[in-house]
Design a protein around this motif. Structure first.
Motif, PDB file in Angstrom:
ATOM      1  N   UNK A 248      -0.324  -3.897   9.489  1.00  0.00           N
ATOM      2  CA  UNK A 248      -0.410  -5.502  10.176  1.00  0.00           C
ATOM      3  C   UNK A 248      -0.531  -6.533   9.178  1.00  0.00           C
ATOM      4  N   UNK A 249      -1.604  -6.955   8.783  1.00  0.00           N
ATOM      5  CA  UNK A 249      -2.465  -8.299   8.073  1.00  0.00           C
ATOM      6  C   UNK A 249      -1.266  -7.836   7.296  1.00  0.00           C
ATOM      7  N   UNK A 250      -1.021  -6.788   6.423  1.00  0.00           N
ATOM      8  CA  UNK A 250      -0.609  -6.738   5.066  1.00  0.00           C
ATOM      9  C   UNK A 250       0.778  -7.357   5.213  1.00  0.00           C
ATOM     10  N   UNK A 251       1.743  -6.705   6.252  1.00  0.00           N
ATOM     11  CA  UNK A 251       2.787  -7.285   5.994  1.00  0.00           C
ATOM     12  C   UNK A 251       3.279  -7.876   6.967  1.00  0.00           C
ATOM     13  N   UNK A 252       2.083  -9.090   7.465  1.00  0.00           N
ATOM     14  CA  UNK A 252       2.596 -10.341   8.327  1.00  0.00           C
ATOM     15  C   UNK A 252       2.700 -10.247   9.412  1.00  0.00           C
ATOM     16  N   UNK A 253       2.788  -9.175  10.288  1.00  0.00           N
ATOM     17  CA  UNK A 253       2.693  -8.967  11.507  1.00  0.00           C
ATOM     18  C   UNK A 253       1.313  -9.836  12.157  1.00  0.00           C
ATOM     19  N   UNK A 254      -0.036  -9.757  11.559  1.00  0.00           N
ATOM     20  CA  UNK A 254      -0.434 -10.590  12.334  1.00  0.00           C
ATOM     21  C   UNK A 254      -1.669 -11.624  11.291  1.00  0.00           C
ATOM     22  N   UNK A 255      -2.557 -12.704  11.994  1.00  0.00           N
ATOM     23  CA  UNK A 255      -2.895 -12.418  10.711  1.00  0.00           C
ATOM     24  C   UNK A 255      -4.148 -13.146  10.983  1.00  0.00           C
ATOM     25  N   UNK A 256      -4.735 -12.109  11.745  1.00  0.00           N
ATOM     26  CA  UNK A 256      -6.179 -11.957  11.724  1.00  0.00           C
ATOM     27  C   UNK A 256      -6.782 -10.734  11.855  1.00  0.00           C
ATOM     28  N   UNK A 257      -7.734  -9.473  11.126  1.00  0.00           N
ATOM     29  CA  UNK A 257      -8.125  -7.949  12.040  1.00  0.00           C
ATOM     30  C   UNK A 257      -9.757  -8.326  11.784  1.00  0.00           C
ATOM     31  N   UNK A 258      -9.646  -7.620  12.831  1.00  0.00           N
ATOM     32  CA  UNK A 258     -11.250  -6.951  12.892  1.00  0.00           C
ATOM     33  C   UNK A 258     -11.336  -5.846  12.282  1.00  0.00           C
ATOM     34  N   UNK A 259     -12.359  -5.731  12.032  1.00  0.00           N
ATOM     35  CA  UNK A 259     -12.900  -4.660  11.036  1.00  0.00           C
ATOM     36  C   UNK A 259     -11.723  -3.929  10.467  1.00  0.00           C
ATOM     37  N   UNK A 260     -11.847  -4.810   9.479  1.00  0.00           N
ATOM     38  CA  UNK A 260     -10.427  -4.027   8.277  1.00  0.00           C
ATOM     39  C   UNK A 260     -11.489  -3.076   6.934  1.00  0.00           C
TER      40      UNK A 260
END
Length: 534
Positions: A248-260
């Motif tokens: 989701x982060x790499x596709x631009x769906x989100x800007x921030x992820x918890x615990x990569x």
């Protein structure tokens, strides 16, 4: 003709400006580890991730955390109470002076009546607004709550069941919802979240779609003008699987992820994403079920043995350095760690010797079940981490471990169960990440007065030396006396361990380079008002 043309041009200009205004709105999109949207009635479930995202940004307490610094443990600051003090004639009673001029998001007033109404929601089972799920969480988080009363429209008195110097640290977990929200929902808490519920915080809830998304909007009428949010909107998405969050982060769906995922951190950095880490009061353990009828953990030698059997450095390597070994509730660098007799390290020979003394050998191996989650707040990467520990314990000390895998909220509920409860599915340990921020948390988890189901002492662990030290912490005012007692208490947590201490998390997050202003405090919580989008 000219008039008509001028009107059309004016309308076009207005439309263009409107589009520009809309396009200028900024939205921060965050992928949580939760499997569902935390409850949105004012006291969220899903542990401290729920408080982080569906708690403090919208709903506030009398006391708040200061989350603006990275160089020290988060401290307390005034919230909906401007100040507070212990009653000089009764150290069990605290006086809170409420902030004037504060309104809930629905326009109704925050005052002493609203405080008493919310406290009845949590602690008075005879009140119309009593809410059992929120009550269960609140009673476990504030086990010393006694009585409370209104002194005037902007002053309340709250009494504890015993003197508790750390009481303000417990009050940060009691959040306040507008009583009008409950009225508009026809006295049905299940409907309150659909209104949505009104708090007093810097964001308000605009939409909740279970298991999909919760949307927040900046509240421009927030009472603290110095803390107005810098983004217009926040979208919260529950994505419990780590690789799905990464995608989701790499596709631009989100800007921030918890615990990569740890194995993706280097490639994320190379691609320009920002990885934040930082020490904070967190421990990732197994809670021993000492109180169960046939628990092997009634024997302290077994509890100590497992602490010598696990290879913490190997687990840290698996996590790509996003954690550090845990050999106690506090970190060894903490001045209050003390000088315990046991200095746990990977020592299988010592672990097996202790197990043998307790009657567990290759011919009669120690075998038990652990209840774990598939994700959750502070849970890091529970499936691969627990699989590592399972193999580690088998190879190092001949210990057989099986898992009951449940959702995070189910696991949290299990922590308030009695030791032989069917809800535990025969589990002799629970893998629940824990804060280690202050004496209030220590009391909540380990005081013998807080046995489950009335508190968070799930293990039903009792240590007289610990309880005496805790009593000193509660009643004394001299910082040196308190610190000395804190060290004694922690030494008992190490030498008579209620937990298997595994690692301390370093709180990794991955963010788009468009996210600016984020501060990673030494806390489980974050200040979303500081964040802006470039």
């Amino acid at each position: 003709m000219h008039i008509r043309k001028a009107c059309c041009l004016a309308a076009l200009a207005t439309a263009v400006l409107g589009c520009r205004s809309a396009s200028a709105e900024t939205t921060l999109r965050i992928a949580m580890t939760a499997a569902d949207i935390p409850t949105a009635t004012g006291l969220p479930n899903n542990g401290f991730e729920g408080m982080r995202f569906l708690g403090y940004p919208i709903f506030e307490g009398l006391v708040l955390w200061d989350l603006t610094r990275t160089d020290r443990l988060a401290s307390l600051r005034p919230g909906l109470a401007e100040k507070w003090e212990q009653d000089p004639e009764d150290t069990k009673t605290w006086i809170f002076h409420l902030r004037r001029g504060v309104k809930f998001h629905d326009g109704t007033d925050f005052n002493a009546d609203a405080v008493i109404w919310n406290l009845d929601r949590y602690f008075n089972s005879n009140s119309r607004q009593y809410e059992p799920p929120s009550s269960a969480m609140s009673k476990a988080r504030v086990p010393v709550m006694g009585s409370y009363r209104k002194l005037d429209d902007f002053t309340v008195a709250i009494s504890t069941t015993r003197p508790a110097s750390y009481f303000p640290y417990m009050l940060v977990y009691l959040l306040f919802t507008s009583p009008a929200s409950f009225e508009r929902a026809d006295h049905d808490w299940a409907k309150v979240a659909t209104l949505p519920a009104a708090g007093t915080g810097p964001f308000r809830i605009t939409r909740v779609v279970p298991r999909q998304e919760a949307d927040l909007a900046r509240w421009d009428q927030y009472w603290d003008k110095s803390k107005l949010a810098k983004v217009d909107n926040i979208a919260l998405l529950p994505i419990p699987e780590a690789n799905s969050r990464l995608a989701a982060l790499r596709s631009g769906q989100v800007d921030w992820i918890e615990v990569p995922p740890p194995d993706a951190i280097d490639s994320l950095k190379s691609a320009g994403y920002v990885i934040t880490t930082g020490s904070y009061p967190h421990v990732w353990p197994w809670f021993y079920n000492i109180g169960a009828t046939d628990s092997p953990f009634k024997d302290v030698r077994v509890r100590q043995a497992l602490n010598y059997c696990i290879d913490r450095d190997g687990l840290v390597a698996l996590l790509n350095g996003t954690a550090e070994p845990s050999v106690g509730w506090l970190k060894p660098s903490d001045p209050d760690f003390g000088n315990p007799d046991n200095r746990y390290k990977f020592d299988p020979a010592r672990g097996k010797a202790l197990l043998a003394q307790a009657g567990y050998t290759a011919a009669k191996p120690l075998s038990f079940k652990v209840m774990i989650s598939n994700s959750g707040s502070g849970q890091m990467l529970p499936l691969p981490m627990n699989e590592y520990l399972q193999q580690n314990l088998k190879e190092a000390c001949g210990v057989n471990v099986d898992f009951n895998v449940v959702e995070w909220q189910v696991l949290l509920t299990a922590a308030r169960a009695t030791p032989d409860s069917p809800s535990l599915l025969g589990s002799m340990a629970l893998n629940i990440s824990s804060p280690s921020s202050d004496p209030g948390i220590m009391a909540r988890y380990f005081s013998s007065a807080n046995f489950s189901p009335n508190g968070f002492n799930f293990e039903q662990w009792r240590d007289d030396t610990f309880d005496q030290a805790l009593k000193t912490i509660e009643r004394e005012t001299d910082p040196k006396v308190i610190s000395d007692a804190y060290r004694i208490a922690h030494e008992r947590l190490v030498d008579n361990p209620p937990w298997l201490y595994i690692v301390h998390d370093l709180n990794p997050r991955a963010m788009s380079p468009k996210v600016k202003g984020f501060v990673s405090p030494q806390s489980w919580f974050v200040d979303l008002t500081l964040v802006r989008m470039q």
